[in-house]
Design an enzyme around this catalytic site. Structure first.
Site, short mmCIF file in Angstrom:
data_model
loop_
_atom_site.label_atom_id
_atom_site.label_comp_id
_atom_site.label_asym_id
_atom_site.label_seq_id
_atom_site.Cartn_x
_atom_site.Cartn_y
_atom_site.Cartn_z
N ASP A 256 0.81 -1.23 0.00
CA ASP A 256 0.00 0.00 0.00
C ASP A 256 0.84 1.27 0.00
OD1 ASP A 256 -2.27 -1.63 0.12
OD2 ASP A 256 -2.19 -1.69 2.30
N LYS B 119 1.92 2.08 -5.08
CA LYS B 119 2.47 1.50 -6.32
C LYS B 119 1.57 1.80 -7.52
CE LYS B 119 2.44 -2.52 -4.33
NZ LYS B 119 2.13 -2.15 -2.93
N GLY C 280 -4.41 -4.46 -3.84
CA GLY C 280 -5.42 -3.41 -4.08
C GLY C 280 -4.69 -2.15 -4.48
N HIS C 281 -4.69 -1.85 -5.75
CA HIS C 281 -3.95 -0.69 -6.26
C HIS C 281 -4.94 0.38 -6.71
CE1 HIS C 281 -0.32 -3.51 -7.21
NE2 HIS C 281 -0.68 -3.50 -5.93
N GLN D 82 1.95 -6.16 -3.15
CA GLN D 82 2.39 -6.25 -1.76
C GLN D 82 3.67 -5.41 -1.57
OE1 GLN D 82 1.48 -9.70 -3.24
NE2 GLN D 82 -0.48 -8.79 -2.77
#
Ligand code: GDP
Ligand code: IMO
Ligand code: MG
Length: 425
Positions: A12, A15, A39-40, A221
């Site tokens: 988080d 990225k 989750g991007h 990650q």
């Protein structure tokens, strides 16, 4: 030219935003590990896009590849594609390719993920419950069903039966029934949807690289969640460090490659495990609120703390990071005092690295250096010279201590809110 974007902390770090920033220059964006535990977030004007499996380049219509190192939940993929289509993002076989040898996450893997967490009791990892760990376990155990198996009915039936046989005792103990013909039908049906994307992506990637296309490898990650180099066992089940790009995609060029390590100007973590600089106080709460530190996938509140030099210096070295991208500087704007951890004291001995022993990790006493805050807004700034002097001192000190250049500074969620100090783009 080739670029890799990886997280250097516990995920988080921003990225997605940085991949999107680089994607303006890129032709191809590739995921090479993890799965839909990622989750991007990408913010473009008033629109927010949340990506779990699809490479962030899909938003800008770039060619996207999901490499063999990823574990693929095909039903999650279908949902994500449908959701993005409703946001007017065009996805078809000309801009999405998936490795034919990718291993699948099946519904049973999510059940096992849950069972495993329940068994861990107080040692719970706090997984995303997406079935990532159990799917990788079946991959390493040589039992996985891969995308390329879905066209061969006899093989698929055989593989489903062996997989159920392998897990049967566990399922029986927990009164869970997995029906092999139902799973077969479910897989055949999802294959109708996914099949058009399946390709020998290792070959395509090498061909594209030889045509001098610009390729971006998008890590998921962060390095401290790496199966080998992270805070084991409180990690994810894949290698998240840069070494994984080769085995996770089949790409083989070693020249012209720049590795960016995305790093928050403070530290966050979701789930359990050691966190030496964690702030269980009003400053921690401030970081949660100002940084909007809630998980993209699980909506959990992220644990927050000060920047930790030992951690980032170590992960930058392990991944051969060329440049650090320091994100969320603006979140620190209103603090009177800001600290960074410059080393550890453990049982009266100083450490300039993060030891892997859980015994030692529990005894870490952080050594802090304190900075005077800048107390003005840096939100959206685009030039290094516009940053307040105290913010420049903060960044310069971190840069020196982590022994890696901080070349890009992010001052907001939008692509444009970026300081490109070395004019890399
Ligand atoms: P990822 O998993 O590394 O892609 O990061 P996430 O998307 O899970 O979380 C990062 C969050 O911070 C997202 O909501 C981004 O929109 C946001 N973000 C990224 N860079 C910045 C920044 O420089 N400042 C602020 N305020 N938010 C940012
Ligand atoms: P992005 O790509 C932050 C964490 C989970 C848990 C541990 C293991 O958005 O940075 P898993 O479901 O992978 O077996 O969970 O890893 N985790 C993440 N934390 N960002 C992520 O991805 C994460 N993906 C997994 O919270 O602690
Ligand atoms: Mg995330």
């Amino acid at each position: 030219m080739f670029y890799t974007i990886i997280g250097t902390q516990w995920g988080d770090e921003g990225k997605g935003k940085i991949v999107d920033w680089l994607a303006s220059k890129a032709d191809v964006v590739v995921r090479f590990q993890g799965g839909n535990n990622a989750g991007h977030t990408i913010k473009i004007n008033d629109k927010i896009f949340k990506l779990n499996l699809l490479p962030s380049g899909i938003i800008r219509g770039k060619k996207c590849i999901i490499g063999n190192g990823v574990v693929l939940d095909p039903w999650a993929l279908e949902n994500e594609i449908n959701k993005l289509s409703s946001q007017n993002i065009l996805i078809n076989e000309s801009n999405l390719m998936i490795a034919e040898n990718i291993c699948l996450i099946l519904p049973m893997h999510k059940i096992i993920d849950e069972l495993n967490e329940n068994l861990r009791g107080s040692e719970i990892i706090g997984t995303t419950k997406k079935g990532i760990g159990p799917a990788y376990e079946d991959k390493v155990g040589r039992r996985s069903i891969r995308l390329c198996d879905l066209d061969d009915d006899a093989l698929l039936r055989k593989k489903i039966n062996s997989l159920i046989d392998f897990h049967i005792l566990r399922f029986k103990d927990n009164n869970i029934e997995i029906n092999s013909s139902e799973l077969f039908q479910k897989l055949k049906s999802i294959n109708q949807f996914v099949k058009k994307y399946v390709q020998p992506t290792w070959k395509i990637l090498n061909e594209l690289s030889n045509k001098n296309e610009i390729i971006v490898f998008e890590g998921a990650q962060g390095a401290l969640l790496d199966l080998d180099f992270g805070t084991y066992p409180y990690v994810t089940s894949s290698n998240t460090t840069s070494g994984q790009i080769f085995s996770g995609s089949g790409f083989s060029r070693r020249d012209n490659h720049r590795i960016f390590g995305v790093t928050k100007a403070y530290t966050t973590r979701v789930g359990s495990g050691p966190f030496p600089t964690e702030l269980n106080n009003s400053i921690g709460e401030y970081l949660v609120e100002k940084g909007n530190e809630f998980g993209t996938v699980t909506k959990r509140k992220r644990r927050c703390g000060w920047f930790d030099v030992n951690l980032v210096k170590q992960t930058a070295k392990i991944s051969g990071v060329d440049d650090i991208v320091l994100t969320k500087l603006d979140v620190l704007d209103n603090l009177d005092e800001i600290k960074i951890c410059v080393g550890y004291n453990i049982e009266n001995k100083n450490y300039d690295y993060f030891p892997f022993s859980q015994y030692l990790q529990e005894k870490i006493v952080p050594i802090y250096k304190t900075f005077v805050g800048w107390n003005t807004s840096t939100f959206g700034l685009k030039n290094w010279s516009d940053l307040p002097k105290n913010a420049q001192t903060y960044i310069d000190t971190i840069e020196e201590m982590i022994e890696t250049d901080i070349s890009i500074i992010s001052t907001g969620p939008e692509r444009t809110q970026t300081i490109d100090k070395k004019k890399l783009l």
